[in-house]
Scaffold this active site. Structure first.
Site, PDB file in Angstrom:
ATOM      1  N   LYS A   1     -42.336  -7.310 -21.028  1.00  0.00           N
ATOM      2  CA  LYS A   1     -43.061  -6.262 -20.305  1.00  0.00           C
ATOM      3  C   LYS A   1     -43.986  -5.502 -21.254  1.00  0.00           C
ATOM      4  O   LYS A   1     -45.133  -5.198 -20.918  1.00  0.00           O
ATOM      5  CB  LYS A   1     -42.093  -5.301 -19.618  1.00  0.00           C
ATOM      6  CG  LYS A   1     -42.869  -4.302 -18.766  1.00  0.00           C
ATOM      7  CD  LYS A   1     -42.004  -3.358 -17.994  1.00  0.00           C
ATOM      8  CE  LYS A   1     -42.911  -2.460 -17.137  1.00  0.00           C
ATOM      9  NZ  LYS A   1     -42.176  -1.354 -16.503  1.00  0.00           N
TER      10      LYS A   1
ATOM     11  N   GLY B   1     -35.703  13.340 -14.201  1.00  0.00           N
ATOM     12  CA  GLY B   1     -37.087  12.920 -14.078  1.00  0.00           C
ATOM     13  C   GLY B   1     -37.238  12.102 -12.815  1.00  0.00           C
ATOM     14  O   GLY B   1     -37.280  10.878 -12.844  1.00  0.00           O
TER      15      GLY B   1
ATOM     16  N   ASN C   1     -40.700   3.129 -20.284  1.00  0.00           N
ATOM     17  CA  ASN C   1     -41.528   2.042 -20.802  1.00  0.00           C
ATOM     18  C   ASN C   1     -41.629   2.088 -22.325  1.00  0.00           C
ATOM     19  O   ASN C   1     -41.474   3.136 -22.945  1.00  0.00           O
ATOM     20  CB  ASN C   1     -42.938   2.112 -20.208  1.00  0.00           C
ATOM     21  CG  ASN C   1     -43.003   1.585 -18.796  1.00  0.00           C
ATOM     22  OD1 ASN C   1     -42.253   0.688 -18.418  1.00  0.00           O
ATOM     23  ND2 ASN C   1     -43.901   2.130 -18.005  1.00  0.00           N
TER      24      ASN C   1
ATOM     25  N   ILE D   1     -40.612   6.471 -10.159  1.00  0.00           N
ATOM     26  CA  ILE D   1     -39.538   5.499 -10.374  1.00  0.00           C
ATOM     27  C   ILE D   1     -38.168   6.136 -10.176  1.00  0.00           C
ATOM     28  O   ILE D   1     -37.300   5.593  -9.488  1.00  0.00           O
ATOM     29  CB  ILE D   1     -39.650   4.869 -11.774  1.00  0.00           C
ATOM     30  CG1 ILE D   1     -40.975   4.107 -11.916  1.00  0.00           C
ATOM     31  CG2 ILE D   1     -38.466   3.939 -12.031  1.00  0.00           C
ATOM     32  CD1 ILE D   1     -41.175   3.002 -10.898  1.00  0.00           C
TER      33      ILE D   1
END
Length: 321
Positions: free
Chosen positions: A204, A7, A102, A11
């Protein structure tokens, strides 16, 4: 040390470019025009007003790359379960899986002291694929702080941040996490190893579970949501509910709710990742950010009425397209 990034979007591409520039044996699994551009001209990174080009190994099929020491998963959380079979050629007996994703991680309850030990998070891994196929013993926690985007195929633009906080689920400073941290640091990114990685995940997540869905529902930037009394109140209520759930699970928050909200607002006129996905017609990762927190609330038997309400709204918004 062999590292594959599965992926290689914003990022994953940023991390891949930094590792490649440092001479690390890094491979990127990507697809479509992004893959084609990297094959033709390399991976371009725009950072701090400068542009650099690296040529990491890239492939559409993980079978071309072979077994790795580390597999960094850079997909959105909802895309990971379906991709597990495609990652199989990368996984050997000692391969670690680094979840640069995330939200609440699928391994969250692995080895956790107390009555919830080894429970599953169904909203993240509904068919138990990651737990059963990879095994939670492979997982290394990773909290991603950089903000980046792909302005065109083969190009990564770093907007801010360069920290990837790492941690073992059991809190140990293992040889494998230490080596990975050293590798990341040598590549020019911050990579501290934390003994309580779940605490950092929640700090976060605190912002993601509230700012992200509210922004997708209102189309507002971070600073606009914080300045508006109404949306700020909803965000704060969601954070308070989440804090109670997390603390029931043993999490310790190093900052208070209002300071976390102010920190989000200080970013300025920034669109959250969920709002960006909505505007670009991409699937939004609301289950990992919001649905999973609601699920944890049910597990610890704490009500989350505001989170549940926002979850219902964002689910319907996602269906509307």
């Amino acid at each position: 040390m062999k590292i594959a990034i599965f992926g290689a979007g914003a990022i994953g591409g940023f991390l891949g470019a930094k590792l490649a520039a440092a001479g690390t044996d890094v491979s990127l699994v990507a697809r479509g025009p992004h893959l084609q551009a990297m094959q033709q001209r390399g991976l371009i990174l725009r950072e701090a007003g400068q542009e650099s080009v690296t040529h990491p190994r890239v492939a559409a099929d993980a079978a071309e790359l072979g077994v790795q020491d580390y597999v960094v998963v850079g997909l959105k959380a909802h895309s990971v379960p379906a991709a597990v079979p495609a990652m199989a050629p990368l996984i050997g007996p000692n391969t670690a899986v680094v979840m640069a994703v995330n939200g609440v991680p699928w391994w969250y309850f692995y080895g956790l002291d107390g009555p919830y030990r080894d429970m599953r998070v169904r909203s993240i891994d509904p068919d138990d694929v990651q737990w059963q196929v990879w095994g939670p013993e492979r997982a290394i926690g990773c909290v991603v702080y950089p903000a980046a985007e792909v302005p065109e195929p083969g190009v990564i633009e770093l907007l801010e941040g360069d920290r990837f906080t790492l941690g073992e689920p059991d809190g140990s400073r293992s040889e494998r996490v230490t080596k990975l941290s050293e590798c990341f640091i040598a590549a020019g990114v911050k990579a501290p190893v934390r003994p309580r990685i779940r605490d950092e995940i929640w700090v976060k997540l605190w912002g993601n579970l509230s700012f992200n869905p509210i922004s997708a529902l209102t189309l507002a930037t971070l600073e606009d949501m914080v300045r508006d009394d109404g949306t700020r109140a909803v965000i704060r209520a969601m954070m308070v509910e989440a804090q109670l759930v997390a603390e029931k699970l043993g999490v310790k928050f190093p900052i208070g709710v209002d300071k976390r909200i102010e920190g989000g607002g200080a970013v300025g006129a920034h669109k959250t990742s969920m709002l960006q996905d909505l505007e670009r017609g991409r699937p939004m990762e609301y289950e990992a950010l919001v649905g999973a927190v609601a699920e944890l609330g049910r597990i610890v038997e704490l009500p989350t009425p505001i989170i549940d309400t926002v979850l219902a709204l964002i689910r319907l918004r996602a269906k509307a397209g």
